[in-house]
Each structure stands twice: as C-alpha cells, then as structure tokens.
Design a protein around this motif. Structure first.
Motif, PDB file in Angstrom:
ATOM      1  N   PRO A  40      82.447   7.902  18.126  1.00  0.00           N
ATOM      2  CA  PRO A  40      81.911   8.856  19.100  1.00  0.00           C
ATOM      3  C   PRO A  40      80.455   8.525  19.462  1.00  0.00           C
ATOM      4  CG  PRO A  40      82.572   9.968  17.051  1.00  0.00           C
ATOM      5  CD  PRO A  40      82.811   8.515  16.857  1.00  0.00           C
ATOM      6  N   GLY A  72      71.584   2.160  10.844  1.00  0.00           N
ATOM      7  CA  GLY A  72      72.481   3.310  10.889  1.00  0.00           C
ATOM      8  C   GLY A  72      72.770   3.835  12.278  1.00  0.00           C
ATOM      9  N   THR A  73      72.484   3.037  13.313  1.00  0.00           N
ATOM     10  CA  THR A  73      72.757   3.511  14.670  1.00  0.00           C
ATOM     11  C   THR A  73      74.096   2.972  15.190  1.00  0.00           C
ATOM     12  OG1 THR A  73      71.346   1.727  15.511  1.00  0.00           O
ATOM     13  CG2 THR A  73      70.355   3.910  15.340  1.00  0.00           C
ATOM     14  N   GLY A  74      74.868   2.339  14.312  1.00  0.00           N
ATOM     15  CA  GLY A  74      76.231   1.948  14.682  1.00  0.00           C
ATOM     16  C   GLY A  74      76.375   0.542  15.247  1.00  0.00           C
ATOM     17  N   LYS A  75      75.347  -0.294  15.134  1.00  0.00           N
ATOM     18  CA  LYS A  75      75.418  -1.641  15.732  1.00  0.00           C
ATOM     19  C   LYS A  75      76.544  -2.474  15.107  1.00  0.00           C
ATOM     20  CE  LYS A  75      71.191  -2.571  14.499  1.00  0.00           C
ATOM     21  NZ  LYS A  75      70.975  -1.308  13.751  1.00  0.00           N
ATOM     22  N   THR A  76      76.559  -2.498  13.772  1.00  0.00           N
ATOM     23  CA  THR A  76      77.571  -3.314  13.090  1.00  0.00           C
ATOM     24  C   THR A  76      78.974  -2.770  13.355  1.00  0.00           C
ATOM     25  OG1 THR A  76      75.963  -3.868  11.389  1.00  0.00           O
ATOM     26  CG2 THR A  76      78.264  -4.233  10.836  1.00  0.00           C
ATOM     27  N   ALA A  77      79.123  -1.457  13.241  1.00  0.00           N
ATOM     28  CA  ALA A  77      80.445  -0.856  13.454  1.00  0.00           C
ATOM     29  C   ALA A  77      80.938  -1.156  14.872  1.00  0.00           C
ATOM     30  CB  ALA A  77      80.376   0.648  13.213  1.00  0.00           C
ATOM     31  N   TYR A 217      70.754   8.504  16.660  1.00  0.00           N
ATOM     32  CA  TYR A 217      71.628   9.635  16.972  1.00  0.00           C
ATOM     33  C   TYR A 217      70.842  10.932  16.853  1.00  0.00           C
ATOM     34  CZ  TYR A 217      75.671   6.513  16.293  1.00  0.00           C
ATOM     35  OH  TYR A 217      76.591   5.507  16.387  1.00  0.00           O
ATOM     36  N   ARG A 229      84.795  12.053  10.321  1.00  0.00           N
ATOM     37  CA  ARG A 229      84.980  11.344   9.068  1.00  0.00           C
ATOM     38  C   ARG A 229      85.388  12.332   7.970  1.00  0.00           C
ATOM     39  NH1 ARG A 229      82.838   6.102   7.819  1.00  0.00           N
ATOM     40  NH2 ARG A 229      82.101   5.947   9.955  1.00  0.00           N
ATOM     41  N   ARG A 259      74.355   6.234   8.623  1.00  0.00           N
ATOM     42  CA  ARG A 259      74.683   5.810   7.247  1.00  0.00           C
ATOM     43  C   ARG A 259      74.132   6.818   6.245  1.00  0.00           C
ATOM     44  NH1 ARG A 259      72.435   1.108   7.228  1.00  0.00           N
ATOM     45  NH2 ARG A 259      74.306   0.039   7.908  1.00  0.00           N
TER      46      ARG A 259
END
Ligand code: ADP
Ligand code: MG
Length: 417
Positions: A40, A72-77, A217, A229, A259
């Motif tokens: 999201p 923890g801003t979702g780059k890897t995911a 976020y 989650r 994260r």
C-alpha cells in the motif's frame, strides 16, 4: 530435587506457551525478509519502476535508475516485487533477460558484488584470488556469449561507495561500451539522500538516467501497512486498533520507517506472548520500544573494534571509581594501562581521541569541550549508555572481559580528579 524443580519450571514455560491464547497466527509475516505481495501507498513508485523497466521485455535496454529514500521506506520491498513480476513475465514471453539483486552492504567488497553478478550468469568465481579486473573481464565475456540483458540491482550502494569508492560503479556504468551482444542496466538504491555528492559526475549522470524517490511514510500510511500485515500475523481479537495506531505514531515520529513500525508490533506481540497475556496492549508496545533500543545498543557494543572497546572499558572503570566525567588525557592513561595488562600495543593518543569522537557520534559516549582558561581546552567524556549494559556485554568478550574487574594503578593513587 533440584533438577526436578527445574524441569517443572521449564514445563511451566512450555505449557504456558502451548496452551496460551496464541497471540500469533503466523509470525513469519512480521520478519524483515518477508516480501509482501501487496504494498500500500507505493502504487506510484511501482508503476514508475515497471514503466521504466518494461522495455527489457522487448529486448531493449532500459534506462539506468537511481532510487533513494530513508531506511524503511519500502525501496527493497518494491524493487524485489517489480523484479519478480518482470522476470516472470520475461520468461513467459521468452525475453533474453536475467536479473541479479545484490545487497552491497552485506557483500562488503567490489569483488563480492561482482562475483554475485557473475553467479547470475552461471559463472563460478573463486571466493578470493582473482584480481577484480579479471573477474570483470570474465563477467563481460559471459554476458556477450549469452546475448543477455542483465538487470543489476545494487541495493544499499551508498554503504559500498563509502567504504570502497566508486570504481566498481564507474566500470559497471561503462560496461555497455565494450559489449557487442550482451547489455546491462543498473538500478542503484541508496538509503543516504546525500549519496549523490559522493559520486563522480560521470557516474552520477549515467546512473541517474531516471530517479525515483521514496518519501517517508506518514502515520496514517504506516497504519494501513501495519493493519494489512497484522491481519495475517496475529490471531483474531488479540490486537486493538490503539496498539496499531501507537506503533504507527511512534515510527512516524522518527522518520516514517515501516521496518521500525513492524518491529515494534512484532516485539510487542512477543512480549505479550511471553507474559502469557491474552491481548497486546499499549504497555507492551512501550516495553517493546525500550527493548528494541536496548538491543540496538548491545549490538553496537558487541561489534565495536577491540581498541574502541578498551577505551570504553577504561571509562567504565573510571566511572566504577566514581569518576563520572573524565578528561581525555586520563582516559588515555587508563586505556594504555589496560593494553599493557593484556599485552597489546596501545594506539597513539591522537588515534584514541579519534576513537572517542567516533564513540560520541554513535551515542555510546557523551563528550563536551571545556575551556581550561589559559591552559587551552580539553574534552570531558562520560558514558552514554548504562553501566549495567556495558558490563553485561563486555563480560562475555574474550579480551575486554579480562580487564572488566581490573583496578587501574593510575586510579588507585590519584583517586578522583
Ligand atoms: P528500505 O529498503 O527502504 O529500507 P524495506 O523495503 O526493507 O525498506 O521495508 C522495510 C519493511 O517494511 C519491510 O519489512 C517491508 O516489507 C515493509 N514495507 C515497506 N513498505 C511497505 C508497504 N508499502 N507495504 C507493506 N510493507 C511495506
Ligand atoms: Mg533496503
């Protein structure tokens, strides 16, 4: 008798665990390496990256991409998700395409980053022994022989560049110039927003043909992520909305780190489980916050280099002798004595001053500069973490554990200064 009562004690813990309310339905979902299938509040980044990379499905090279945003801003995911889908689609349509994901911080050296990219082409590179240039030549030859397009994701590239410079990135960004058949496209990911300033302008312009930014976020966004989650991870009815909101609020107040928010939720759940409670409460979240911070400090202390540990141990012993704040000269004196006691060569006073500054930066020490009038200035140093934590961590240390109860001679005679 003793062993019997011990057994009962453990039985008790296990039974409580087995018969307890069952806080978690699937705790794996909260682990850091879990890749969620739905992300999201990253629709924009997903769409842009998919758009930038799509040409590879028709065999054309796509632009290089530079992705940045705080941890923890979702780059890897997001990139892992896009790559999975892209490669899947590519294989369906028979596009000559492969992808290679490397976490550069974990790989640690240019050599290992490059061997990982070679592995993606089916090349085996010995663990050590070759020159980086040689590995690079083999890599290019393999790429040309297979007429592949290789997407290389260099995650946490900022960590590698800070340690090793930008030679590898420079070579990779120029690789296409010498390739006849194969092609590479680079995706660099950085947690450090100032990373660009470290790069050679040629490397920068090549890498950032496209740029995608991941902003922190907000609290409501974190709440949505956590709710999704939590639905998978926790049993029905154990979480209140308040708990999720609190985790989101705490993480948003730091720097919008998903994260951090997920860790808080997981640790709060684990604490509730351990205490045999039926529900996760705000108190569990607050305790989780303290526990995470303490674990972070322990990890930092454990991984310090030996001489930094000895400097810290010196300050710990001074505090033990009721010297709450010491000047750097005295710290050096105690440190030297500890080195001698252990039979280790001490570093120079200048190097030790450098170590003290580093320990200050990571928050293990607090220092302040004080004026000594016409005698110049000195620095006063005090511990930045509780003594009990230092004691607990260093007791298990092979070297430092041996001097933790040592009473330095220079402290015996002089007492507190
Ligand atoms: P970064 O690489 O920017 O440091 P990560 O991609 O590792 O951040 O994300 C940190 C954690 O938060 C991971 O567990 C990830 O699954 C989760 N996460 C981040 N963004 C989202 C999102 N939009 N939706 C669901 N989970 C997310
Ligand atoms: Mg990452």
């Amino acid at each position: 008798m003793n062993s019997c009562s011990r057994k009962d004690l453990l039985e008790d813990v296990f039974d409580k665990f087995l018969q307890g309310p069952g806080i978690f339905q699937d705790r794996e979902v909260l682990r850091p390496d879990y890749v969620p299938s739905h992300l999201p509040h990253r629709e924009e980044q997903l769409k842009r990256l998919a758009g930038i990379l799509a040409p590879v499905l028709k065999g054309s090279r796509c632009s290089n991409v530079f992705i940045y945003g705080q941890t923890g801003t979702g780059k890897t995911a997001v990139i892992r998700h896009v790559l999975d889908r892209l490669i899947h689609k590519g294989h369906e349509s028979g596009a000559p395409l492969e992808a290679c994901y490397v976490n550069c911080r974990l790989a640690g050296t240019d050599y290992r980053v490059l061997s990982r990219t070679c592995e993606a082409l089916g090349l085996e590179i010995p663990f050590t022994g070759l020159a980086v240039g040689e590995v690079f030549d083999r890599f290019k030859a393999a790429l040309d022989a297979r007429e592949f397009l290789l997407l290389i994701v260099l995650d946490e590239i900022d960590a590698l560049i800070k340690m090793r410079g930008d030679t590898l990135l420079y070579e990779l960004s120029r690789a296409n110039e010498n390739l006849k058949n194969g092609r590479v496209a680079l995706i660099g990911i950085s947690n450090d927003l100032h990373f660009k300033e470290l790069l050679d302008p040629r490397v920068l312009s090549s890498l950032s043909e496209e740029e995608v930014v991941f902003r922190p976020y907000s609290a409501p966004e974190l709440r949505d992520i956590l709710f999704e989650r939590a639905k998978l991870a926790f049993s029905n009815g154990v979480l209140t909305d308040g708990v999720v909101n609190l985790c989101a609020a705490i993480a948003a107040a730091e720097h919008g780190d998903a994260r951090r928010a997920l860790d808080l939720l997981r640790v709060a759940g684990e604490l509730a489980e351990r205490e045999g409670d039926a529900k996760v409460t705000d108190d569990h979240v607050r305790h989780a916050q303290e526990k995470i911070e303490q674990d972070r400090v322990v990890e930092v202390l454990k991984t310090l280099p030996l001489h930094s540990k000895l400097v810290l141990c010196g300050i710990y012993l001074m505090k033990q002798a009721e010297i709450n704040e010491s000047i750097t000269g005295d710290v050096f004196e105690v440190y030297t004595e500890l080195c001698e006691h252990l039979g280790i060569d001490p570093l120079t006073q200048r190097r030790v001053s450098g170590l003290i500054n580093e320990l200050d930066v990571i928050g293990v020490l607090n220092t302040r500069v004080v004026s000594l009038g016409r005698y110049g200035r000195t620095k006063r140093v005090r511990l930045g973490v509780p003594r009990s934590v230092i004691k607990a961590v260093f007791t298990d240390d092979t070297w430092v554990g041996r001097v933790l109860t040592y009473v330095p001679k220079c402290l015996q005679h002089n007492g507190a200064r």
